[in-house]
Design an enzyme around this catalytic site. Sequence first.
Site, short mmCIF file in Angstrom:
data_model
loop_
_atom_site.label_atom_id
_atom_site.label_comp_id
_atom_site.label_asym_id
_atom_site.label_seq_id
_atom_site.Cartn_x
_atom_site.Cartn_y
_atom_site.Cartn_z
N SER B 14 1.61 5.16 -6.00
CA SER B 14 2.08 4.25 -5.69
C SER B 14 3.43 5.20 -6.03
CB SER B 14 1.92 3.23 -6.79
OG SER B 14 2.72 2.14 -6.30
N HIS B 41 0.98 2.72 -1.58
CA HIS B 41 1.74 2.28 -1.71
C HIS B 41 3.35 2.63 -0.70
CE1 HIS B 41 -0.18 0.18 -4.81
NE2 HIS B 41 -0.90 -0.37 -3.97
N ASP B 134 -2.70 -1.79 -8.91
CA ASP B 134 -3.39 -1.36 -8.38
C ASP B 134 -3.89 -0.23 -7.99
OD1 ASP B 134 -4.71 -1.66 -5.85
OD2 ASP B 134 -3.08 -1.83 -4.81
#
Lengths: 274, 194
Positions: B14, B41, B134
Amino acid sequence: MIEPDIIKDEEMEMLLRDIAELYDYDFTQYTRSSLRRRLNRICMLDKFTSFAELRYRITKDATYLTRFIEEVTVNVTEMFRDPGFYKTLRDHILPTLGTHPFIRVWIAGCSTGEEAYSVAILLKEAGLYHKSLIYATDINPGVIEKASRGIFQAGPIKQYSENYMLSGGKQDFSSYYMSRYDMVKFDEALSEKMIFSTHNLVSDSSFNEFQLILCRNVMIYFDKDLQGKVLKLFDDSLQSLGWLALGSKETLRHSAIEPRYKQWQGEKIWRKTS
Amino acid sequence: MNKASTEILLIGGSAGSISVLLEIIPYLDKALSFPVIIILHRKAHPESNLSDLLKFHSSLPVAEVEDKTSLSPGYIYLAPADYHLLLETKSLAALDSSEKVNYSRPSIDVSFQSAAVIFKQHTTALLLSGANADGMEGLLTIASYGGTVLVQDPVSAEFGYMPRQTLLNLEADAVLKPAQMATFINGLHKKEQP
Protein backbone atom coordinates in the site's frame (compact mmCIF):
# COMPACT_ATOMS: atom_id res chain seq x y z
CA MET A 1 -14.28 -15.34 10.82
CA ILE A 2 -14.91 -18.47 8.79
CA GLU A 3 -11.78 -19.84 7.19
CA PRO A 4 -11.59 -19.38 3.42
CA ASP A 5 -11.29 -23.14 3.06
CA ILE A 6 -14.45 -24.04 4.99
CA ILE A 7 -15.90 -24.86 1.58
CA LYS A 8 -14.45 -28.00 0.07
CA ASP A 9 -14.44 -28.22 -3.70
CA GLU A 10 -16.53 -31.41 -3.76
CA GLU A 11 -19.15 -29.86 -1.50
CA MET A 12 -19.38 -26.81 -3.69
CA GLU A 13 -19.87 -28.98 -6.78
CA MET A 14 -22.62 -30.93 -5.02
CA LEU A 15 -24.42 -27.76 -3.97
CA LEU A 16 -24.31 -26.33 -7.50
CA ARG A 17 -25.69 -29.58 -8.91
CA ASP A 18 -28.47 -29.64 -6.28
CA ILE A 19 -29.50 -26.09 -7.14
CA ALA A 20 -29.45 -26.78 -10.87
CA GLU A 21 -31.64 -29.86 -10.41
CA LEU A 22 -34.10 -28.41 -7.92
CA TYR A 23 -34.44 -24.87 -9.21
CA ASP A 24 -34.11 -22.86 -12.42
CA TYR A 25 -30.67 -21.56 -11.55
CA ASP A 26 -27.52 -23.12 -12.93
CA PHE A 27 -24.25 -21.87 -11.46
CA THR A 28 -22.17 -24.85 -12.58
CA GLN A 29 -20.32 -22.74 -15.17
CA TYR A 30 -19.52 -19.82 -12.86
CA THR A 31 -15.89 -19.25 -11.85
CA ARG A 32 -15.16 -21.22 -8.71
CA SER A 33 -12.89 -18.66 -7.04
CA SER A 34 -15.63 -16.02 -6.96
CA LEU A 35 -18.34 -18.50 -5.99
CA ARG A 36 -16.21 -19.76 -3.12
CA ARG A 37 -16.01 -16.22 -1.77
CA ARG A 38 -19.74 -15.58 -2.20
CA LEU A 39 -20.68 -18.87 -0.53
CA ASN A 40 -18.29 -18.15 2.29
CA ARG A 41 -19.84 -14.72 2.67
CA ILE A 42 -23.38 -16.09 2.83
CA CYS A 43 -22.30 -18.63 5.48
CA MET A 44 -20.97 -15.72 7.50
CA LEU A 45 -23.94 -13.37 7.00
CA ASP A 46 -26.54 -16.03 7.75
CA LYS A 47 -24.49 -17.65 10.49
CA PHE A 48 -24.17 -21.14 9.10
CA THR A 49 -21.52 -22.93 11.11
CA SER A 50 -20.78 -25.41 8.35
CA PHE A 51 -21.22 -25.62 4.62
CA ALA A 52 -23.43 -28.70 5.05
CA GLU A 53 -25.87 -26.52 6.97
CA LEU A 54 -26.14 -24.10 4.07
CA ARG A 55 -26.67 -26.97 1.65
CA TYR A 56 -29.39 -28.45 3.84
CA ARG A 57 -31.20 -25.12 4.07
CA ILE A 58 -31.15 -24.54 0.30
CA THR A 59 -32.33 -28.00 -0.63
CA LYS A 60 -35.09 -28.13 2.02
CA ASP A 61 -36.35 -24.55 2.01
CA ALA A 62 -37.35 -23.11 -1.39
CA THR A 63 -38.15 -19.71 0.16
CA TYR A 64 -34.50 -19.35 1.14
CA LEU A 65 -33.47 -19.50 -2.52
CA THR A 66 -34.37 -15.83 -3.17
CA ARG A 67 -32.07 -14.79 -0.37
CA PHE A 68 -29.37 -17.11 -1.68
CA ILE A 69 -29.56 -15.70 -5.24
CA GLU A 70 -29.40 -12.19 -3.85
CA GLU A 71 -26.18 -12.87 -1.98
CA VAL A 72 -24.43 -15.24 -4.33
CA THR A 73 -24.60 -12.83 -7.26
CA VAL A 74 -22.42 -9.72 -7.18
CA ASN A 75 -24.37 -6.48 -7.10
CA VAL A 76 -21.66 -3.89 -6.88
CA THR A 77 -22.23 -1.14 -9.44
CA GLU A 78 -22.07 2.62 -9.77
CA MET A 79 -23.34 5.40 -12.02
CA PHE A 80 -21.04 6.32 -14.92
CA ARG A 81 -18.55 3.66 -13.82
CA ASP A 82 -15.39 4.07 -15.94
CA PRO A 83 -16.27 7.61 -17.08
CA GLY A 84 -14.09 7.22 -20.18
CA PHE A 85 -16.41 4.46 -21.37
CA TYR A 86 -19.44 6.71 -21.02
CA LYS A 87 -17.61 9.53 -22.79
CA THR A 88 -17.08 7.24 -25.77
CA LEU A 89 -20.75 6.24 -25.72
CA ARG A 90 -21.72 9.90 -25.57
CA ASP A 91 -19.36 11.20 -28.24
CA HIS A 92 -19.16 8.35 -30.73
CA ILE A 93 -21.72 5.60 -30.26
CA LEU A 94 -24.98 7.41 -29.54
CA PRO A 95 -24.64 9.67 -32.61
CA THR A 96 -24.57 6.53 -34.81
CA LEU A 97 -27.77 5.35 -33.12
CA GLY A 98 -29.45 8.70 -33.69
CA THR A 99 -30.14 7.81 -37.31
CA HIS A 100 -32.41 4.93 -36.28
CA PRO A 101 -36.15 5.65 -36.05
CA PHE A 102 -36.20 3.72 -32.81
CA ILE A 103 -33.42 2.76 -30.38
CA ARG A 104 -33.55 -0.36 -28.24
CA VAL A 105 -30.90 -0.78 -25.53
CA TRP A 106 -30.39 -3.92 -23.44
CA ILE A 107 -28.54 -3.66 -20.16
CA ALA A 108 -27.86 -7.29 -19.28
CA GLY A 109 -27.03 -7.89 -15.62
CA CYS A 110 -28.23 -4.40 -14.67
CA SER A 111 -28.09 -5.09 -10.93
CA THR A 112 -29.65 -2.20 -8.96
CA GLY A 113 -30.06 -0.05 -12.07
CA GLU A 114 -27.30 2.57 -11.80
CA GLU A 115 -26.19 1.82 -15.36
CA ALA A 116 -29.72 2.07 -16.73
CA TYR A 117 -30.08 5.55 -15.25
CA SER A 118 -26.65 6.56 -16.56
CA VAL A 119 -27.60 5.47 -20.09
CA ALA A 120 -30.98 7.22 -19.79
CA ILE A 121 -29.19 10.48 -18.91
CA LEU A 122 -26.88 10.09 -21.93
CA LEU A 123 -29.82 9.44 -24.26
CA LYS A 124 -31.68 12.41 -22.82
CA GLU A 125 -28.74 14.74 -23.29
CA ALA A 126 -28.28 13.47 -26.86
CA GLY A 127 -31.95 14.27 -27.56
CA LEU A 128 -32.69 10.61 -28.30
CA TYR A 129 -34.54 9.43 -25.22
CA HIS A 130 -38.03 10.05 -26.61
CA LYS A 131 -37.45 7.39 -29.26
CA SER A 132 -35.58 4.89 -27.07
CA LEU A 133 -36.44 1.91 -24.90
CA ILE A 134 -34.06 0.59 -22.24
CA TYR A 135 -34.51 -3.05 -21.27
CA ALA A 136 -32.78 -3.62 -17.94
CA THR A 137 -32.54 -7.26 -16.88
CA ASP A 138 -30.90 -9.26 -14.11
CA ILE A 139 -30.98 -12.82 -12.78
CA ASN A 140 -31.80 -11.48 -9.30
CA PRO A 141 -35.46 -10.47 -8.72
CA GLY A 142 -34.51 -8.49 -5.61
CA VAL A 143 -32.25 -6.05 -7.43
CA ILE A 144 -34.73 -5.63 -10.31
CA GLU A 145 -37.32 -4.52 -7.79
CA LYS A 146 -34.86 -2.00 -6.36
CA ALA A 147 -33.81 -0.77 -9.80
CA SER A 148 -37.39 -0.08 -10.86
CA ARG A 149 -37.89 2.29 -7.92
CA GLY A 150 -35.01 4.58 -8.93
CA ILE A 151 -34.08 5.29 -5.34
CA PHE A 152 -30.42 5.14 -4.37
CA GLN A 153 -28.26 5.73 -1.31
CA ALA A 154 -27.05 9.32 -1.19
CA GLY A 155 -23.57 8.31 0.04
CA PRO A 156 -21.90 7.69 -3.33
CA ILE A 157 -23.68 10.55 -5.16
CA LYS A 158 -20.66 12.83 -4.98
CA GLN A 159 -18.60 10.14 -6.74
CA TYR A 160 -21.36 9.65 -9.35
CA SER A 161 -21.50 13.37 -9.96
CA GLU A 162 -17.73 13.41 -10.48
CA ASN A 163 -17.99 10.41 -12.83
CA TYR A 164 -20.78 12.17 -14.73
CA MET A 165 -18.66 15.27 -15.27
CA LEU A 166 -15.66 13.17 -16.39
CA SER A 167 -17.98 11.45 -18.87
CA GLY A 168 -18.58 14.81 -20.54
CA GLY A 169 -21.77 15.78 -18.71
CA LYS A 170 -22.55 19.47 -18.89
CA GLN A 171 -25.66 19.76 -16.68
CA ASP A 172 -25.84 20.13 -12.96
CA PHE A 173 -26.01 16.45 -11.96
CA SER A 174 -28.27 17.26 -9.01
CA SER A 175 -30.96 18.40 -11.46
CA TYR A 176 -31.64 14.70 -12.15
CA TYR A 177 -32.65 13.71 -8.63
CA MET A 178 -34.33 14.82 -5.42
CA SER A 179 -32.53 14.31 -2.12
CA ARG A 180 -34.39 13.13 0.89
CA TYR A 181 -32.56 12.21 4.12
CA ASP A 182 -29.88 9.75 3.08
CA MET A 183 -31.56 8.72 -0.16
CA VAL A 184 -31.93 10.24 -3.61
CA LYS A 185 -34.78 9.60 -6.02
CA PHE A 186 -34.10 9.99 -9.72
CA ASP A 187 -36.48 11.99 -11.92
CA GLU A 188 -39.33 9.78 -13.08
CA ALA A 189 -38.91 11.13 -16.59
CA LEU A 190 -35.69 9.08 -16.70
CA SER A 191 -37.45 5.78 -16.05
CA GLU A 192 -40.33 6.45 -18.45
CA LYS A 193 -38.68 4.36 -21.16
CA MET A 194 -37.19 1.65 -18.96
CA ILE A 195 -38.48 -1.89 -18.80
CA PHE A 196 -37.22 -3.94 -15.87
CA SER A 197 -37.40 -7.71 -15.96
CA THR A 198 -35.62 -10.79 -14.68
CA HIS A 199 -33.57 -12.60 -17.29
CA ASN A 200 -31.13 -15.44 -16.73
CA LEU A 201 -28.23 -15.28 -19.18
CA VAL A 202 -27.49 -18.97 -18.54
CA SER A 203 -30.91 -20.35 -19.48
CA ASP A 204 -33.14 -17.68 -21.06
CA SER A 205 -33.12 -16.91 -24.76
CA SER A 206 -33.08 -13.77 -26.87
CA PHE A 207 -36.24 -11.66 -26.51
CA ASN A 208 -35.79 -8.75 -28.90
CA GLU A 209 -33.45 -7.10 -31.38
CA PHE A 210 -31.23 -4.31 -30.07
CA GLN A 211 -29.00 -1.55 -31.39
CA LEU A 212 -26.92 -1.43 -28.20
CA ILE A 213 -26.21 -4.10 -25.56
CA LEU A 214 -24.29 -3.37 -22.37
CA CYS A 215 -23.06 -6.28 -20.28
CA ARG A 216 -20.25 -5.01 -18.08
CA ASN A 217 -18.53 -7.01 -15.35
CA VAL A 218 -21.03 -9.86 -15.59
CA MET A 219 -19.21 -12.38 -17.76
CA ILE A 220 -16.07 -12.23 -15.59
CA TYR A 221 -17.99 -14.60 -13.32
CA PHE A 222 -18.54 -17.15 -16.11
CA ASP A 223 -16.19 -19.81 -17.44
CA LYS A 224 -15.09 -19.71 -21.08
CA ASP A 225 -17.81 -22.06 -22.36
CA LEU A 226 -20.59 -20.09 -20.73
CA GLN A 227 -19.05 -16.84 -21.96
CA GLY A 228 -19.20 -18.26 -25.48
CA LYS A 229 -22.88 -19.15 -25.08
CA VAL A 230 -23.78 -15.73 -23.72
CA LEU A 231 -21.87 -13.96 -26.50
CA LYS A 232 -23.85 -16.05 -29.00
CA LEU A 233 -27.04 -14.88 -27.26
CA PHE A 234 -25.93 -11.26 -27.62
CA ASP A 235 -25.02 -11.85 -31.26
CA ASP A 236 -28.52 -13.25 -31.86
CA SER A 237 -29.98 -10.18 -30.14
CA LEU A 238 -27.99 -7.48 -31.95
CA GLN A 239 -29.08 -5.83 -35.15
CA SER A 240 -26.50 -5.56 -37.89
CA LEU A 241 -24.31 -2.50 -37.15
CA GLY A 242 -25.40 -2.68 -33.51
CA TRP A 243 -22.95 -2.19 -30.62
CA LEU A 244 -21.86 -4.50 -27.81
CA ALA A 245 -20.17 -3.02 -24.71
CA LEU A 246 -18.26 -5.09 -22.13
CA GLY A 247 -16.44 -4.33 -18.86
CA SER A 248 -13.02 -2.70 -18.83
CA LYS A 249 -11.16 -6.01 -18.37
CA GLU A 250 -13.38 -8.16 -20.62
CA THR A 251 -12.94 -8.97 -24.28
CA LEU A 252 -14.48 -10.53 -27.40
CA ARG A 253 -11.02 -11.65 -28.46
CA HIS A 254 -10.76 -15.37 -29.26
CA SER A 255 -14.55 -15.80 -29.15
CA ALA A 256 -16.52 -17.49 -31.91
CA ILE A 257 -18.42 -14.30 -32.74
CA GLU A 258 -15.30 -12.11 -32.97
CA PRO A 259 -14.97 -12.34 -36.81
CA ARG A 260 -18.27 -10.51 -37.22
CA TYR A 261 -17.28 -7.65 -34.90
CA LYS A 262 -14.99 -4.65 -35.10
CA GLN A 263 -13.59 -3.06 -31.96
CA TRP A 264 -14.03 0.70 -31.52
CA GLN A 265 -10.58 2.33 -31.15
CA GLY A 266 -9.27 0.07 -28.41
CA GLU A 267 -12.34 0.66 -26.23
CA LYS A 268 -14.36 -2.26 -24.84
CA ILE A 269 -17.05 -1.60 -27.44
CA TRP A 270 -17.55 -3.71 -30.54
CA ARG A 271 -19.71 -3.11 -33.64
CA LYS A 272 -21.46 -5.93 -35.41
CA THR A 273 -20.39 -5.69 -39.02
CA SER A 274 -22.70 -8.26 -40.59
CA MET B 1 14.01 -22.59 6.35
CA ASN B 2 12.69 -25.94 5.23
CA LYS B 3 9.74 -24.99 3.05
CA ALA B 4 7.99 -26.53 0.08
CA SER B 5 8.96 -25.19 -3.35
CA THR B 6 7.39 -21.91 -4.46
CA GLU B 7 4.89 -22.11 -7.32
CA ILE B 8 3.63 -18.55 -7.04
CA LEU B 9 4.90 -15.33 -5.52
CA LEU B 10 2.45 -12.62 -4.49
CA ILE B 11 3.58 -9.15 -3.49
CA GLY B 12 1.13 -6.89 -1.69
CA GLY B 13 1.67 -3.26 -0.84
CA SER B 14 0.00 0.00 0.00
CA ALA B 15 1.31 3.45 0.77
CA GLY B 16 5.07 3.68 0.25
CA SER B 17 5.42 0.39 -1.62
CA ILE B 18 5.96 1.52 -5.21
CA SER B 19 9.49 2.70 -4.50
CA VAL B 20 10.23 -0.70 -2.92
CA LEU B 21 8.89 -2.51 -5.98
CA LEU B 22 11.08 -0.40 -8.22
CA GLU B 23 14.03 -1.45 -6.10
CA ILE B 24 13.15 -5.16 -6.46
CA ILE B 25 11.99 -5.82 -9.99
CA PRO B 26 15.03 -4.67 -11.99
CA TYR B 27 17.02 -7.41 -10.24
CA LEU B 28 14.61 -10.31 -10.56
CA ASP B 29 16.00 -13.36 -12.31
CA LYS B 30 14.63 -13.72 -15.86
CA ALA B 31 14.39 -17.46 -15.40
CA LEU B 32 12.09 -17.35 -12.37
CA SER B 33 10.31 -20.69 -12.18
CA PHE B 34 7.01 -19.16 -10.98
CA PRO B 35 4.71 -16.24 -11.85
CA VAL B 36 4.82 -13.06 -9.74
CA ILE B 37 1.54 -11.31 -8.92
CA ILE B 38 1.54 -7.74 -7.60
CA ILE B 39 -1.43 -6.35 -5.69
CA LEU B 40 -1.09 -2.67 -4.98
CA HIS B 41 -3.57 -0.21 -3.54
CA ARG B 42 -4.20 2.63 -5.96
CA LYS B 43 -6.94 4.93 -7.10
CA ALA B 44 -9.46 3.65 -9.64
CA HIS B 45 -9.62 6.96 -11.53
CA PRO B 46 -7.94 8.16 -13.46
CA GLU B 47 -6.49 4.96 -14.89
CA SER B 48 -2.95 5.04 -13.55
CA ASN B 49 -0.03 3.96 -15.67
CA LEU B 50 1.52 1.77 -13.01
CA SER B 51 1.97 -1.14 -15.41
CA ASP B 52 3.95 1.10 -17.80
CA LEU B 53 6.14 2.20 -14.92
CA LEU B 54 6.79 -1.42 -13.90
CA LYS B 55 7.45 -2.44 -17.51
CA PHE B 56 10.02 0.31 -17.83
CA HIS B 57 11.96 -1.01 -14.83
CA SER B 58 11.55 -4.74 -15.39
CA SER B 59 13.46 -7.17 -17.55
CA LEU B 60 10.61 -9.65 -17.05
CA PRO B 61 7.43 -9.22 -19.09
CA VAL B 62 4.74 -7.31 -17.19
CA ALA B 63 1.01 -7.73 -17.86
CA GLU B 64 -2.02 -6.21 -16.19
CA VAL B 65 -4.49 -9.02 -15.50
CA GLU B 66 -7.67 -9.14 -17.60
CA ASP B 67 -10.58 -11.57 -17.42
CA LYS B 68 -9.18 -15.15 -17.30
CA THR B 69 -5.50 -14.41 -17.80
CA SER B 70 -3.28 -17.51 -18.15
CA LEU B 71 -0.27 -17.39 -15.86
CA SER B 72 3.25 -18.29 -16.99
CA PRO B 73 6.45 -18.57 -14.98
CA GLY B 74 8.81 -15.64 -15.26
CA TYR B 75 6.02 -13.14 -15.87
CA ILE B 76 4.93 -10.29 -13.60
CA TYR B 77 1.16 -9.80 -13.34
CA LEU B 78 -0.46 -6.70 -11.93
CA ALA B 79 -3.91 -6.65 -10.33
CA PRO B 80 -5.99 -4.03 -12.20
CA ALA B 81 -7.46 -1.04 -10.35
CA ASP B 82 -11.01 -1.52 -9.08
CA TYR B 83 -11.04 -5.36 -9.31
CA HIS B 84 -10.11 -8.10 -6.88
CA LEU B 85 -7.69 -10.62 -8.34
CA LEU B 86 -8.47 -14.29 -7.63
CA LEU B 87 -6.72 -17.54 -8.55
CA GLU B 88 -9.10 -19.87 -10.35
CA THR B 89 -6.52 -22.63 -10.92
CA LYS B 90 -2.75 -22.78 -10.69
CA SER B 91 -2.48 -21.30 -14.16
CA LEU B 92 -5.55 -19.06 -14.41
CA ALA B 93 -6.29 -15.71 -12.78
CA ALA B 94 -9.86 -14.37 -12.54
CA LEU B 95 -11.27 -10.97 -11.65
CA ASP B 96 -14.09 -10.05 -9.34
CA SER B 97 -15.75 -6.65 -8.91
CA SER B 98 -17.50 -7.40 -5.63
CA GLU B 99 -17.48 -5.33 -2.43
CA LYS B 100 -14.29 -3.63 -1.28
CA VAL B 101 -12.40 -5.43 1.49
CA ASN B 102 -10.48 -3.30 4.01
CA TYR B 103 -11.76 -0.31 1.96
CA SER B 104 -9.70 -1.64 -0.91
CA ARG B 105 -10.29 -3.12 -4.36
CA PRO B 106 -8.01 -4.80 -5.20
CA SER B 107 -7.61 -6.15 -1.68
CA ILE B 108 -4.36 -7.86 -0.73
CA ASP B 109 -6.16 -10.19 1.71
CA VAL B 110 -8.51 -11.40 -1.01
CA SER B 111 -5.72 -12.32 -3.44
CA PHE B 112 -3.50 -13.87 -0.77
CA GLN B 113 -6.32 -16.05 0.57
CA SER B 114 -7.45 -17.05 -2.90
CA ALA B 115 -3.90 -18.09 -3.79
CA ALA B 116 -3.51 -20.06 -0.55
CA VAL B 117 -6.59 -22.18 -1.34
CA ILE B 118 -5.20 -23.07 -4.78
CA PHE B 119 -1.41 -23.29 -4.20
CA LYS B 120 -1.49 -24.40 -0.55
CA GLN B 121 2.05 -24.84 0.88
CA HIS B 122 3.56 -23.76 -2.46
CA THR B 123 2.39 -20.17 -1.95
CA THR B 124 4.90 -17.43 -1.13
CA ALA B 125 3.79 -13.91 -0.32
CA LEU B 126 5.61 -10.70 0.53
CA LEU B 127 3.90 -7.81 2.32
CA LEU B 128 5.37 -4.35 1.85
CA SER B 129 4.96 -0.90 3.35
CA GLY B 130 1.47 0.39 4.09
CA ALA B 131 -0.69 2.37 6.45
CA ASN B 132 -3.69 0.03 6.79
CA ALA B 133 -4.26 -3.57 7.83
CA ASP B 134 -4.95 -5.18 4.43
CA GLY B 135 -2.69 -8.18 3.86
CA MET B 136 -2.32 -9.52 7.37
CA GLU B 137 -5.31 -11.89 7.26
CA GLY B 138 -4.08 -13.13 3.91
CA LEU B 139 -0.62 -13.87 5.26
CA LEU B 140 -2.16 -15.72 8.21
CA THR B 141 -4.12 -17.90 5.78
CA ILE B 142 -1.00 -18.61 3.73
CA ALA B 143 0.91 -19.47 6.91
CA SER B 144 -1.89 -21.83 7.99
CA TYR B 145 -1.40 -23.77 4.73
CA GLY B 146 2.34 -23.99 5.35
CA GLY B 147 3.21 -21.43 2.69
CA THR B 148 6.11 -18.99 2.94
CA VAL B 149 5.46 -15.63 4.53
CA LEU B 150 7.75 -12.64 3.96
CA VAL B 151 7.41 -9.17 5.45
CA GLN B 152 9.24 -5.94 4.76
CA ASP B 153 11.34 -4.87 7.73
CA PRO B 154 9.19 -2.13 9.33
CA VAL B 155 12.17 0.10 9.99
CA SER B 156 12.87 0.17 6.24
CA ALA B 157 9.25 0.98 5.33
CA GLU B 158 8.01 4.46 4.53
CA PHE B 159 4.78 3.43 6.28
CA GLY B 160 5.66 0.80 8.85
CA TYR B 161 2.15 0.20 10.21
CA MET B 162 1.19 -2.68 7.91
CA PRO B 163 4.37 -4.76 8.31
CA ARG B 164 4.65 -3.95 12.02
CA GLN B 165 1.06 -5.03 12.81
CA THR B 166 1.60 -8.16 10.77
CA LEU B 167 4.76 -9.12 12.63
CA LEU B 168 2.91 -8.74 15.94
CA ASN B 169 0.42 -11.37 14.77
CA LEU B 170 2.46 -13.97 12.94
CA GLU B 171 5.90 -15.38 12.65
CA ALA B 172 7.36 -14.46 9.27
CA ASP B 173 9.73 -16.83 7.49
CA ALA B 174 11.87 -13.80 6.72
CA VAL B 175 11.85 -10.09 7.49
CA LEU B 176 13.58 -8.31 4.63
CA LYS B 177 14.93 -4.90 3.77
CA PRO B 178 14.30 -3.77 0.17
CA ALA B 179 17.94 -4.33 -0.79
CA GLN B 180 17.71 -8.02 0.25
CA MET B 181 14.41 -8.83 -1.44
CA ALA B 182 15.44 -9.53 -5.02
CA THR B 183 18.22 -11.90 -3.96
CA PHE B 184 15.84 -13.71 -1.63
CA ILE B 185 13.19 -14.07 -4.33
CA ASN B 186 15.72 -15.26 -6.91
CA GLY B 187 16.74 -17.94 -4.44
CA LEU B 188 13.21 -19.26 -3.99
CA HIS B 189 13.06 -21.49 -7.05
CA LYS B 190 16.23 -23.24 -5.99
CA LYS B 191 14.62 -24.37 -2.75
CA GLU B 192 13.22 -27.55 -4.31
CA GLN B 193 13.18 -30.40 -1.77
CA PRO B 194 14.73 -33.70 -2.91
